[in-house]
Write a protein that holds these residues in place. Structure first.
Motif, PDB file in Angstrom:
ATOM      1  N   ARG A  21      70.981 -17.196  -6.913  1.00  0.00           N
ATOM      2  CA  ARG A  21      71.575 -16.100  -6.411  1.00  0.00           C
ATOM      3  C   ARG A  21      70.696 -14.821  -6.593  1.00  0.00           C
ATOM      4  N   VAL A  22      70.538 -13.832  -5.711  1.00  0.00           N
ATOM      5  CA  VAL A  22      69.922 -12.678  -5.813  1.00  0.00           C
ATOM      6  C   VAL A  22      70.755 -11.501  -5.411  1.00  0.00           C
ATOM      7  N   GLN A  23      70.957 -10.652  -6.446  1.00  0.00           N
ATOM      8  CA  GLN A  23      71.546  -9.485  -6.229  1.00  0.00           C
ATOM      9  C   GLN A  23      70.605  -8.133  -6.489  1.00  0.00           C
ATOM     10  N   THR A  24      71.018  -7.244  -5.455  1.00  0.00           N
ATOM     11  CA  THR A  24      70.177  -5.759  -5.529  1.00  0.00           C
ATOM     12  C   THR A  24      71.168  -5.107  -6.627  1.00  0.00           C
ATOM     13  N   LEU A  25      70.348  -4.085  -7.129  1.00  0.00           N
ATOM     14  CA  LEU A  25      70.934  -3.207  -8.013  1.00  0.00           C
ATOM     15  C   LEU A  25      70.658  -1.919  -7.764  1.00  0.00           C
ATOM     16  N   ASN A  26      71.564  -1.290  -7.353  1.00  0.00           N
ATOM     17  CA  ASN A  26      71.368   0.337  -6.782  1.00  0.00           C
ATOM     18  C   ASN A  26      72.233   1.216  -7.877  1.00  0.00           C
ATOM     19  N   LEU A  27      72.197   2.647  -7.386  1.00  0.00           N
ATOM     20  CA  LEU A  27      73.165   3.286  -8.264  1.00  0.00           C
ATOM     21  C   LEU A  27      74.474   3.124  -8.013  1.00  0.00           C
ATOM     22  N   HIS A  28      74.976   2.775  -6.870  1.00  0.00           N
ATOM     23  CA  HIS A  28      76.282   2.403  -6.481  1.00  0.00           C
ATOM     24  C   HIS A  28      76.574   1.232  -7.292  1.00  0.00           C
ATOM     25  N   HIS A  29      75.836   0.232  -7.369  1.00  0.00           N
ATOM     26  CA  HIS A  29      76.007  -1.088  -8.132  1.00  0.00           C
ATOM     27  C   HIS A  29      76.204  -0.649  -9.539  1.00  0.00           C
ATOM     28  N   LEU A  30      75.559   0.121 -10.242  1.00  0.00           N
ATOM     29  CA  LEU A  30      75.716   0.477 -11.562  1.00  0.00           C
ATOM     30  C   LEU A  30      76.964   1.138 -11.914  1.00  0.00           C
ATOM     31  N   CYS A  31      77.213   1.927 -11.084  1.00  0.00           N
ATOM     32  CA  CYS A  31      78.650   2.745 -11.298  1.00  0.00           C
ATOM     33  C   CYS A  31      79.644   1.607 -11.032  1.00  0.00           C
ATOM     34  N   LEU A  32      79.664   0.648 -10.203  1.00  0.00           N
ATOM     35  CA  LEU A  32      80.668  -0.377 -10.145  1.00  0.00           C
ATOM     36  C   LEU A  32      80.719  -1.174 -11.159  1.00  0.00           C
ATOM     37  N   ILE A  33      79.594  -1.590 -11.875  1.00  0.00           N
ATOM     38  CA  ILE A  33      79.719  -2.529 -13.321  1.00  0.00           C
ATOM     39  C   ILE A  33      80.622  -1.840 -14.277  1.00  0.00           C
ATOM     40  N   GLU A  34      80.624  -0.495 -14.414  1.00  0.00           N
ATOM     41  CA  GLU A  34      81.318   0.264 -15.169  1.00  0.00           C
ATOM     42  C   GLU A  34      82.804   0.133 -14.883  1.00  0.00           C
ATOM     43  N   ASP A  35      83.069   0.333 -13.462  1.00  0.00           N
ATOM     44  CA  ASP A  35      84.569   0.399 -13.064  1.00  0.00           C
ATOM     45  C   ASP A  35      85.031  -1.026 -12.620  1.00  0.00           C
ATOM     46  N   LYS A 140      73.032 -27.819   5.481  1.00  0.00           N
ATOM     47  CA  LYS A 140      72.091 -27.615   4.805  1.00  0.00           C
ATOM     48  C   LYS A 140      71.296 -26.198   4.840  1.00  0.00           C
ATOM     49  N   ALA A 141      71.905 -25.108   4.413  1.00  0.00           N
ATOM     50  CA  ALA A 141      71.528 -24.080   4.753  1.00  0.00           C
ATOM     51  C   ALA A 141      70.335 -23.813   3.552  1.00  0.00           C
ATOM     52  N   ASP A 142      69.048 -23.123   4.115  1.00  0.00           N
ATOM     53  CA  ASP A 142      68.128 -22.736   2.977  1.00  0.00           C
ATOM     54  C   ASP A 142      68.447 -21.622   2.419  1.00  0.00           C
ATOM     55  N   LEU A 143      68.961 -20.462   3.076  1.00  0.00           N
ATOM     56  CA  LEU A 143      69.162 -19.162   2.660  1.00  0.00           C
ATOM     57  C   LEU A 143      70.539 -18.549   3.134  1.00  0.00           C
ATOM     58  N   VAL A 144      71.218 -17.852   2.296  1.00  0.00           N
ATOM     59  CA  VAL A 144      72.343 -17.264   2.670  1.00  0.00           C
ATOM     60  C   VAL A 144      72.597 -15.883   2.552  1.00  0.00           C
ATOM     61  N   LEU A 145      72.756 -14.989   3.732  1.00  0.00           N
ATOM     62  CA  LEU A 145      72.687 -13.775   3.411  1.00  0.00           C
ATOM     63  C   LEU A 145      74.212 -13.167   3.541  1.00  0.00           C
ATOM     64  N   VAL A 146      74.500 -12.616   2.625  1.00  0.00           N
ATOM     65  CA  VAL A 146      75.872 -12.122   2.213  1.00  0.00           C
ATOM     66  C   VAL A 146      75.892 -10.370   2.735  1.00  0.00           C
ATOM     67  N   ALA A 147      76.243 -10.236   3.800  1.00  0.00           N
ATOM     68  CA  ALA A 147      76.294  -8.893   4.441  1.00  0.00           C
ATOM     69  C   ALA A 147      77.583  -8.190   4.263  1.00  0.00           C
ATOM     70  N   VAL A 148      78.038  -8.090   3.070  1.00  0.00           N
ATOM     71  CA  VAL A 148      79.399  -7.636   2.758  1.00  0.00           C
ATOM     72  C   VAL A 148      79.024  -6.425   1.803  1.00  0.00           C
ATOM     73  N   THR A 149      79.702  -5.317   1.786  1.00  0.00           N
ATOM     74  CA  THR A 149      79.610  -4.153   0.969  1.00  0.00           C
ATOM     75  C   THR A 149      80.359  -4.450  -0.370  1.00  0.00           C
ATOM     76  N   PRO A 150      79.524  -3.849  -1.358  1.00  0.00           N
ATOM     77  CA  PRO A 150      79.971  -4.264  -2.761  1.00  0.00           C
ATOM     78  C   PRO A 150      81.403  -3.381  -2.871  1.00  0.00           C
ATOM     79  N   PRO A 151      82.287  -3.734  -3.823  1.00  0.00           N
ATOM     80  CA  PRO A 151      82.116  -4.815  -4.748  1.00  0.00           C
ATOM     81  C   PRO A 151      82.453  -6.442  -4.145  1.00  0.00           C
ATOM     82  N   ARG A 152      83.055  -6.262  -3.159  1.00  0.00           N
ATOM     83  CA  ARG A 152      83.513  -7.808  -2.648  1.00  0.00           C
ATOM     84  C   ARG A 152      82.218  -8.721  -2.242  1.00  0.00           C
TER      85      ARG A 152
END
Length: 207
Positions: A21-35, A140-152
């Motif tokens: 699993r690959v997760q992007t990290l942006n400023l919004h994500h860093l704030c969510l990690i705290e909260d 047998k999916a090779d790649l799954v794109l999760v296009a749901v806004t964080p944090p969910r």
């Protein structure tokens, strides 16, 4: 380091299936990690992170991690518009975005020799993740794109990564990037992206 250094490195991971699993990290994500404890746990469970935004990339470099910006939009654009990018990825799943975006994504994937094998739209709270995991394995999916806004979105991705055992697939959280890749939302011009001002662009267009 678990930080992906470039799109080429991400493509290599996709090819070798070394990353669950690959997760992007942006400023919004860093704030969510705290909260948000659930989001923080999902973030720490990711196999790799990408620096989505120049502030995160600069912070990583300051810590001695060599990395470039790798955004969900870039991944989706390459995947939907170029058969040369990760050519081994043939069966793609899309969880999230709208029905219209899903239809356009299916057409674009088909044009570059890929297939949209699983899709889910509508409120993510209504999804049965156990059933989704079973379908991903069956198709047998090779790649799954999760296009749901964080944090969910990242919590969904983490749950699926833990539940899927019958196929080797990579799960990537891309948020709203699919809408931009299929032309439903206007991305920032290249000059804006090069200057690292995409956040300002989005603020002006999506206040």
């Amino acid at each position: 380091s678990r930080v992906v250094g470039s799109c080429d490195e991400l493509e290599e991971f996709l090819r070798e299936r070394r990353v669950r699993r690959v997760q992007t990290l942006n400023l919004h994500h860093l704030c969510l990690i705290e909260d948000d404890q659930s989001f923080a746990a999902a973030t720490m469970a990711a196999s790799r992170w990408t620096a989505d935004g120049w502030p995160v990339a600069l912070a990583a470099r300051a810590l001695g991690v060599r990395t470039e910006r790798v955004t969900g939009r870039e991944v989706c654009m390459f995947l939907l518009h170029s058969g040369a990018f990760a050519p081994h990825v043939r069966r793609v799943a899309l969880l999230g975005a709208s029905e219209v975006a899903g239809d356009r994504a299916a057409d674009l994937l088909r044009s570059v020799g890929r297939e949209l094998v699983v899709r889910r739209h509508g409120p993510s709270e209504d999804w049965n993740l156990g059933a989704v995991a079973t379908e991903l394995e069956a198709k047998k999916a090779d790649l799954v794109l999760v296009a749901v806004t964080p944090p969910r979105g990242e919590c969904i991705a983490a749950t699926l990564a833990a539940d899927i055992g019958g196929c080797d697939c990579v799960i990537v959280g891309v948020g709203g990037a699919v809408d931009m890749a299929v032309g439903l939302r206007k991305p920032a011009p290249n000059i804006v992206a090069r200057l690292g001002l995409e956040g300002v662009w989005r603020l002006l267009h999506e206040p």
